[in-house]
Design a protein around this motif. Structure first.
Motif, PDB file in Angstrom:
ATOM      1  N   GLN A   1      -7.887   1.013  -7.502  1.00 46.38           N
ATOM      2  CA  GLN A   1      -6.558   0.427  -7.689  1.00 46.38           C
ATOM      3  C   GLN A   1      -6.178  -0.460  -6.510  1.00 46.38           C
ATOM      4  OE1 GLN A   1      -5.046   0.655 -10.498  1.00 46.38           O
ATOM      5  NE2 GLN A   1      -3.198  -0.463  -9.961  1.00 46.38           N
ATOM      6  N   LEU A   2      -6.601  -0.081  -5.313  1.00 42.87           N
ATOM      7  CA  LEU A   2      -6.308  -0.897  -4.126  1.00 42.87           C
ATOM      8  C   LEU A   2      -6.949  -2.275  -4.247  1.00 42.87           C
ATOM      9  CD1 LEU A   2      -5.310  -1.396  -1.248  1.00 42.87           C
ATOM     10  CD2 LEU A   2      -7.347  -0.188  -0.414  1.00 42.87           C
TER      11      LEU A   2
ATOM     12  N   LEU B   1      -1.401   3.988  -6.534  1.00 38.27           N
ATOM     13  CA  LEU B   1      -1.862   3.924  -5.151  1.00 38.27           C
ATOM     14  C   LEU B   1      -1.297   5.100  -4.348  1.00 38.27           C
ATOM     15  CD1 LEU B   1      -1.617   0.200  -3.961  1.00 38.27           C
ATOM     16  CD2 LEU B   1      -3.668   1.497  -4.530  1.00 38.27           C
TER      17      LEU B   1
ATOM     18  N   ASP C   1      -2.958   4.102   0.771  1.00 35.08           N
ATOM     19  CA  ASP C   1      -3.462   2.846   0.221  1.00 35.08           C
ATOM     20  C   ASP C   1      -2.355   1.810   0.056  1.00 35.08           C
ATOM     21  OD1 ASP C   1      -6.097   3.511   0.204  1.00 35.08           O
ATOM     22  OD2 ASP C   1      -6.207   4.028  -1.926  1.00 35.08           O
ATOM     23  N   GLN C   2      -1.111   2.263  -0.163  1.00 32.34           N
ATOM     24  CA  GLN C   2      -0.006   1.308  -0.195  1.00 32.34           C
ATOM     25  C   GLN C   2       0.125   0.607   1.154  1.00 32.34           C
ATOM     26  OE1 GLN C   2       3.724   2.982  -1.828  1.00 32.34           O
ATOM     27  NE2 GLN C   2       2.452   4.559  -2.789  1.00 32.34           N
TER      28      GLN C   2
END
Length: 272
Positions: free
Chosen positions: A191-192, A219, A223-224
């Motif tokens: 997703q990142l 995320l 990862d955000q």
């Protein structure tokens, strides 16, 4: 951090509650108004001092309404060009609606709004100078496609020659600090990496402002923060980058601008 991301990928979307509020003509108008509207290269990474202070987003009394009900605002904004902006707010607060308004793709916008000097009243010109990486279900990339196919598809959408799009993609990878294998399928990306790919695709046609909705979707908090670090590099290269999330992600880079939208019950103003 870029090394961790390369190891991960291998060598080298408030929801829009009422779809009728979205400017249907504008959502189809992701391509530039004309060839003259498209910059020939990525924004200068070292602009002159006066360019550094050009307002990326300027607003006074900005509101977004559905009928007589105010969904967002009023807001006063002064955001320098090349800033990273995080719009935070709970579900229903109008995050997606605000991002659509900033790119000239939303009806019911009131007050004064300018993006890099272009007033919101010049809708087609504003859309030509802004770009949508992801908004709700309106703009996304398809799981079965490869990265190369995503580049080609976005080039066709934005009126960019595919050879030029490939060159710009390589430039953007240098800016963000990682590379994505062109034969990788979207479904196989983390997703990142998917989020960062969306941001790069949105800049194949260089824009003054890029918006990406629902940064936190899928995320982890870590990862955000990693995504925001890379997006801050993109903003430093020229465009104003605006992302939305339910809450301010931990590890948000210093210097990022934050716009906090209240819960719907705290807004709800009725226009006369």
């Amino acid at each position: 951090m870029s090394g961790e991301l390369e190891d991960e990928i291998g060598p080298a979307e408030p929801e829009v509650e009422d779809p009728t509020l979205v400017d249907a003509d504008a959502t189809d108008d992701l391509a530039p108004a004309s060839a003259d509207d498209v910059p020939a290269h990525l924004p200068d990474e070292n602009p002159e001092p006066d360019e550094r202070h050009t307002p990326g987003i300027w607003a006074r009394g900005l509101t977004i309404a559905a009928g007589r009900e105010v969904l967002v605002g009023p807001l006063d904004l002064d955001v320098p060009q090349g800033s990273l902006v995080v719009v935070e707010g709970p579900a229903g607060a109008g995050r997606s609606v605000l991002l659509l308004a900033l790119t000239g793709r939303m009806r019911g916008v009131g007050g004064d709004l300018e993006i890099a000097g272009t007033p919101a009243s010049r809708g087609r010109q504003l859309r030509a100078r802004t770009s949508v990486a992801r908004i709700s279900d309106l703009v996304e990339i398809d799981d079965p496609l490869t990265v190369a196919e995503c580049v080609t598809e976005r080039c066709l959408t934005d009126g960019v020659p595919t050879s030029e799009g490939s060159r710009r993609m390589a430039e953007l990878e240098d800016v963000l600090g990682f590379r994505v294998p062109r034969n990788a399928r979207v479904a196989d990306l983390s997703q990142l990496v998917r989020v960062l790919l969306l941001a790069m695709l949105a800049q194949l046609r260089p824009a003054d402002l890029v918006v990406l909705d629902d940064l936190d979707e899928g995320l982890s908090p870590e990862d955000q923060g990693r995504a925001l670090d890379h997006l801050a590099r993109l903003a430093e290269s020229g465009p104003t980058v605006v992302v939305s999330a339910l809450a301010l992600p931990p590890g948000t880079p210093d210097g990022a601008r934050v716009i906090t939208l209240p819960a719907p019950a705290e807004q709800g103003e009725v226009l006369p």
